[in-house]
Write an enzyme that holds these catalytic residues in place. Structure first.
Site, short mmCIF file in Angstrom:
data_model
loop_
_atom_site.label_atom_id
_atom_site.label_comp_id
_atom_site.label_asym_id
_atom_site.label_seq_id
_atom_site.Cartn_x
_atom_site.Cartn_y
_atom_site.Cartn_z
N GLU A 203 0.81 -1.21 0.00
CA GLU A 203 0.00 0.00 0.00
C GLU A 203 0.85 1.26 0.00
OE1 GLU A 203 -3.15 -0.42 2.88
OE2 GLU A 203 -4.03 -2.04 1.70
N LYS B 259 -15.56 -1.46 0.88
CA LYS B 259 -14.77 -1.82 -0.31
C LYS B 259 -15.74 -2.22 -1.41
CE LYS B 259 -10.77 -3.70 2.20
NZ LYS B 259 -10.30 -4.92 2.91
P1 PGA Z 1 -7.12 -6.27 1.37
O1 PGA Z 1 -6.55 -5.39 2.56
O2 PGA Z 1 -7.46 -5.37 0.24
O3 PGA Z 1 -5.98 -7.18 1.11
O4 PGA Z 1 -8.34 -6.98 1.90
C1 PGA Z 1 -6.98 -4.10 2.86
C2 PGA Z 1 -7.47 -4.04 4.28
O5 PGA Z 1 -7.36 -5.01 5.04
O6 PGA Z 1 -8.03 -3.02 4.68
ZN ZN Z 2 -8.60 -4.08 6.73
#
Ligand code: PGA
Ligand code: ZN
Length: 378
Positions: free
Chosen positions: A152, A286
């Site tokens: 990230e 998400k």
């Molecule tokens: P992921 O991680 O996109 O690998 O699920 C992001 C998060 O845990 O916030």
């Molecule tokens: Zn998370």
């Protein structure tokens, strides 16, 4: 040995599904009726988890329709999705030190984020976080630690403990000239499901050679929020430990934002369960976890109606698509999690938010602490 094309991670099947399964159900229908389009996509797949067409294939069509509709109306996406009136930029939760499964270091906690609540504008907040990120590089260099970045875009050094990670971040905040606890606060994503050993019912903190049960973890968070300016903790416990989540929310949920990500997976039913059980006070959003624009907005609406905070989020594996920037403004949630000030897949979201801020001009608003889950709803 048969080796899969792109190691099985290519998109040819998703493209095929879009063309054969999804395209026929939306062609000829009104692009301005996003709910109808999304319902058609959901019905074409026909499974609760969108496993036939795949959430990414469905979301691609859903977002493309929203974009086409906004373009048709000649207005920006954030404006279209909000049906006008949106003017609040989000506070960036910037993940400047990566651990867990997002990095190859020994740090257990997945994300150490700076949260510039003290800024007056989005652009100022972004500058504060970016400056802190670059000061962190200098701090790590002085300690002869690795300054390569993780998934990230945050640094991913090996450290002696999770608290040492907090200490180096706070040192960087200080060197950047900001006051921790009034201008910049900290947020953590523990991603505790990854630390949980279900056979032995313990969380393994490998960097510290410690094993903790659910109650110990809650105790640890209580100590951390006493000692450090931490205002938000995501996935503090494993996704199946509902009793633990209730206890965590009961213990410190009045002082800290308790965020469900793996616990709720942007799913309306899981969110409703978390509301019924008082298991958290904020939800991570998400888009590709739930798979359509309409369901994303419905989940945010349910969280808001129940006085919860909501954070629009990227994924650890990302693309250059910037829809989440527009969604964060359109829904007025006031918080976005989209990585550090490095890697184009993270920076492009920040650039889009700068563009939106510019488009809004004097109408642009920037929130304060009131958007956090434990403060939201009053
Ligand atoms: P992921 O991680 O996109 O690998 O699920 C992001 C998060 O845990 O916030
Ligand atoms: Zn998370």
């Amino acid at each position: 040995m048969e080796v899969a094309v792109y190691l099985g991670k290519g998109v040819s099947r998703a493209v095929e599904n879009v063309q054969s399964m999804l395209e026929p159900v939306v062609i000829g229908h009104d692009a301005l009726d996003q709910r109808d389009v999304d319902e058609r996509l959901i019905a074409a797949d026909g499974t609760p988890n969108k496993e036939v067409a795949g959430a990414n294939a469905i979301l691609g069509v859903s977002m493309a329709v929203a974009r086409a509709a906004a373009t048709h109306q000649g207005i920006p996406l954030f404006h279209y999705l909000s049906e006008g009136g949106a003017s609040m930029l989000p506070i960036p939760m910037m993940n400047i030190l990566n651990g867990g499964s997002h990095a190859d270091n020994n740090v257990d906690i997945q994300e150490f984020m700076v949260f510039p609540v003290g800024a007056d504008t989005f652009s100022e907040a972004l500058r504060m976080g970016t400056e802190t990120f670059h000061h962190l590089k200098a701090v790590l260099k002085e300690l002869s630690l690795n300054t390569a970045v993780g998934d990230e875009g945050g640094f991913a050094p090996d450290l002696r403990s999770n608290e040492e990670a907090i200490d180096v971040v706070l040192e960087a905040v200080d060197r950047a000239g900001y006051s921790a606890g009034s201008e910049i606060f900290l947020a953590l994503d523990v991603a505790a499901s990854e630390l949980y050993d279900s056979d032995r019912d313990v969380y393994c903190l490998k960097s510290e050679n410690r094993e903790l049960n659910s109650a110990d973890m809650i105790g640890l968070y209580g100590e951390l929020v006493e000692k450090y300016p931490i205002v938000s903790i995501e996935d503090g416990l494993s996704e199946d430990d509902w009793e633990g989540w209730e206890q965590l929310q009961g213990a410190i949920g009045d002082r800290v934002q308790i965020v469900g990500d793996d616990l709720t997976v942007t799913n309306l039913a899981r969110l409703q369960q978390a509301i019924d059980r008082s298991a958290m006070n904020a939800i991570l959003i998400k888009l590709n976890q739930i798979g359509t624009v309409t369901e994303t907005i419905d989940t945010i609406t349910l969280a808001k109606e129940n006085g919860m905070g909501a954070i629009v989020s990227h994924r650890s594996g990302e693309t250059e698509d910037t829809t989440i920037a527009d969604v964060s403004v359109a829904t007025g949630v006031g918080q976005i999690k989209t990585g550090s000030a490095s890697r184009t897949d993270r920076v492009c979201k920040y650039n889009q938010l700068l563009r939106i801020e510019e488009m809004l001009g004097s109408r642009a608003q920037f929130p304060g602490m009131e958007v956090l889950g434990h403060k939201a709803g009053g």
